[in-house]
Enzyme design. Structure first.
Site, PDB file in Angstrom:
ATOM      1  N   GLY A 149       0.561  -1.046  -0.177  1.00  0.00           N
ATOM      2  CA  GLY A 149       0.043   0.484  -0.257  1.00  0.00           C
ATOM      3  C   GLY A 149       1.073   1.557   0.022  1.00  0.00           C
TER       4      GLY A 149
ATOM      5  CE  LYS B  89      -0.459  -7.248  -1.722  1.00  0.00           C
ATOM      6  NZ  LYS B  89      -0.770  -7.057  -0.171  1.00  0.00           N
TER       7      LYS B  89
END
Lengths: 439, 439
Positions: A136, A207
């Site tokens: 994020g 990720k």
């Protein structure tokens, strides 16, 4: 200077946040960049959503066709926040083919099709930026590609799935079992109705795969990532780990070794005194260890409308600055020059060396421990700690908790298989990996 | 592409580290940048030091004259690691005047003369990069200038002096007093023979001053920074703080408020459960709070040869990429365009609003607390917690420890002055500021 025209694909949570933050901080951002970054077109199947978001902003053109924006001559940068791997991929490739730069938060797409997308971008001399795809709002992509550029990255370990971390925090602090903690996460909107993607480790795997590529200069290799989620974790093990001075976290780990690169996601015991062990709730944190800098840690919100928008807009600012520069002098999309990517192999989980936590439920009778210890020794595995606990339900059984020194996973597998077959072993042996993450 | 020629001024700890890391990781760095970054000239008064460092490297030209390098036509980038504010300043301005880009780790120089240096750089269209000036190897300058570019930064709070943090860690974990902990730090090389600069807060003040400029787009205003070190801290207060759920850390703090910008360094109580409260020893950590991203934290080694070299070389890589670009499209040196810097004032410490920890040593007699509480109330200050302790040495006295809710410093000053004059108050009142740093 001429304003930059952005086309926004998708105005769900992150798309809405991007529009809102860009407008709210327009002045501050222009003070930084010297030019306006303006959202000129928005595509979303839900036209009402666009109208609600942009009420009073008459300069935005709404469409339901993402490809229209990807091809539109007025657009300089396309921001893809649709998600998924069909339209999103098509739109990104179309934008690239039309010479537009791309900003995306789509980790699944990059993990699965990044190599194809990056190759297309290189061919068309455009930038693909994806700070928002990992953790994020934490500027970890920038740290790995630029801030730590002096280093040989040795390893990365990260709490990169907020949903799982929230569940593990709840299990530990409130003594909940997995299902109850998951239900609480769902109630608070921290887990989706179908939480598979988060709790089975796929999201974290996307990720860590992207970070491994950036850290080591290798192609994106999601298909070779070892993935284990948190669905099998018992509260009991969280408590025993605590007693031994450890916390259990779902970590994405990638490490450079002499035989190749480790790339894995699994629940992991880490020393409770480590800073990262104290990252609670939906927050994310990543440790990056470089040969010169040593350990560095980056912490922040890993999801949510505005934190993710923060990363999307940082990319927009970067692209705005870099788009006029000679592509040769831009930061390479995967941190290393495409022609100098390395083909260092990902090593199989069987070859990974790590420490372990084991819980064995055994018949409470003499000689059991001797048998177990013998099998471990035969497989070159040594025990670093051991505690014995009364079995939670059965009177004639005890739980033996062991920490094992570092050894190859295949040795542990072989030993566990043999121990499991001992007649005194009552239930499935619980095995959780353990990483010290420093000293 | 043509290699980049670097002139290195000063080969002490950081200079030596820079040379070593750049050579060791040459290949990895070239994989990132596509061109060689080569140290061509080194200046140091100690020529023997240069010889020892560069033994076998015949391509390096040694000199004792930093200005020779600053003017040399073969040099593209000058790295200033001399320290101090005389030769270092002269060399940097000379390099700038000769159109060379500059990388420096010199926080004292930038805090005191940054505005002059940055103006000169702008005039000559060159870059001045200084990632290594704040928090060693942590890429915090990059995070503030680029990674968080979407945000209005609300506040920054950081443990940015490793020496002080080491001393405070030792005091807390081993129950040492300040002098003993300082002596231990000196013995281990974590504090200098004359430790004034670190323990009195000046070093932290240089760094927070630079971060404030980057965060808010204001000039560097070291002369307006409030500075209080850790020399007066008693172990007693560390223990009482712990009992109340807090740790004491030397923080650099800067905050945007409606009446101006707070800019201050002082010992601070922070909740023990905050991640930053658990940063121990010589490590550094900085929280940056943005309006979109929320809190983010950056942790790593704040000093040392190779960690600092990591930041110096990251700057070299950045400059290498940016030097060919149009200056208009570079990241502005203070994050905001020079012509758009704001003149928001720094507010005086008297106007700062914060919470407080007080320790009062009072005569053990009735009515004392009533008198104290009355004075606090008269100054609009309310108490959030209180504990009473036996005095450590005197039998007829007690120690009262209070936490006060947020109030303006001038109110607290006025109240403390009045309380101090009460006949029952035996000793100087201890006052330490308290920040919640989130919720």
């Amino acid at each position: 200077m001429k304003p930059i025209h952005v086309g926004l694909l998708g105005v769900g949570t992150v798309g809405g946040g991007t529009y809102t933050v860009l407008r709210r901080n327009q002045q501050e951002i222009t003070r930084r960049t010297g030019r306006n970054i303006i959202i000129r077109m928005i595509a979303d199947l839900d036209q009402e959503r666009i109208r609600t978001l942009t009420a009073g902003d008459n300069d935005v053109v709404a469409t339901s066709d993402a490809l229209e924006i990807a091809r539109h001559p007025d657009i300089d940068i396309v921001v893809e926040l649709i998600g998924g791997q069909t339209i999103a991929k098509q739109a990104i490739l179309e934008a690239i083919a039309h010479g537009k730069h791309v900003v995306t938060a789509n980790k699944a797409l990059l993990a699965n099709h990044g190599n194809e997308i990056f190759a297309a971008a290189q061919q068309h001399n455009v930038i693909v930026a994806f700070e928002a795809a990992v953790a994020g709002g934490i500027p970890i992509i920038k740290a790995l590609r630029e801030g730590l550029a002096a280093n040989q990255i040795e390893w990365i370990a990260g709490i990169i799935n907020g949903t799982s971390n929230y569940i593990l925090s709840e299990m530990r602090t409130k003594g909940l079992d997995f299902d109850t903690a998951l239900a609480s996460a769902q109630q608070l909107g921290y887990a989706e109705a179908d939480p598979t993607f988060d709790i089975k480790g796929f999201d974290a795997a996307h990720k860590i795969t992207i970070m491994a590529a950036l850290a080591f200069g290798i192609p994106v290799r999601f298909d070779q990532t070892y993935i284990e989620g948190i669905t099998q974790l018992a509260n009991e093990d969280i408590r025993y780990a605590e007693e031994l001075g450890y916390r259990i976290k779902l970590l994405g780990i990638t490490k450079r070794t002499s035989s190749g690169i480790e790339l894995r996601v699994h629940p992991t015991l880490i020393p409770a005194k480590r800073l990262i062990a104290n990252v609670e709730g939906v927050m994310n944190a990543i440790i990056a260890q470089g040969d010169a800098v040593g350990p560095t840690l980056y912490y922040g919100a890993g999801a949510g409308a505005e934190p993710t928008a923060s990363a999307v807009i940082a990319d927009l600012v970067d692209v705005t600055r870099l788009m006029t520069s000679n592509p040769e002098h831009r930061v390479p999309v995967l941190a290393f020059l495409p022609e100098l990517l390395s083909d260092t192999p990902i090593i199989s989980m069987e070859e990974v060396e790590t420490a372990y936590y084991l819980r064995l439920q055994v018949a409470d009778q003499p000689g059991v421990l001797a048998d177990i210890s013998r099998i471990l020794a035969d497989n070159d595995i040594s025990i670093s700690a051991m505690i014995q606990k009364e079995h939670l339900s059965a009177r004639n059984k005890v739980s033996i908790i062991m920490l094992l020194h570092k050894t190859k996973e295949k040795n542990t597998n072989a030993a566990i298989k043999k121990i499991q077959n001992l007649p005194v072993i009552a239930d499935k042996i619980i095995r959780i990996r353990l990483e010290e993450l420093g000293n």
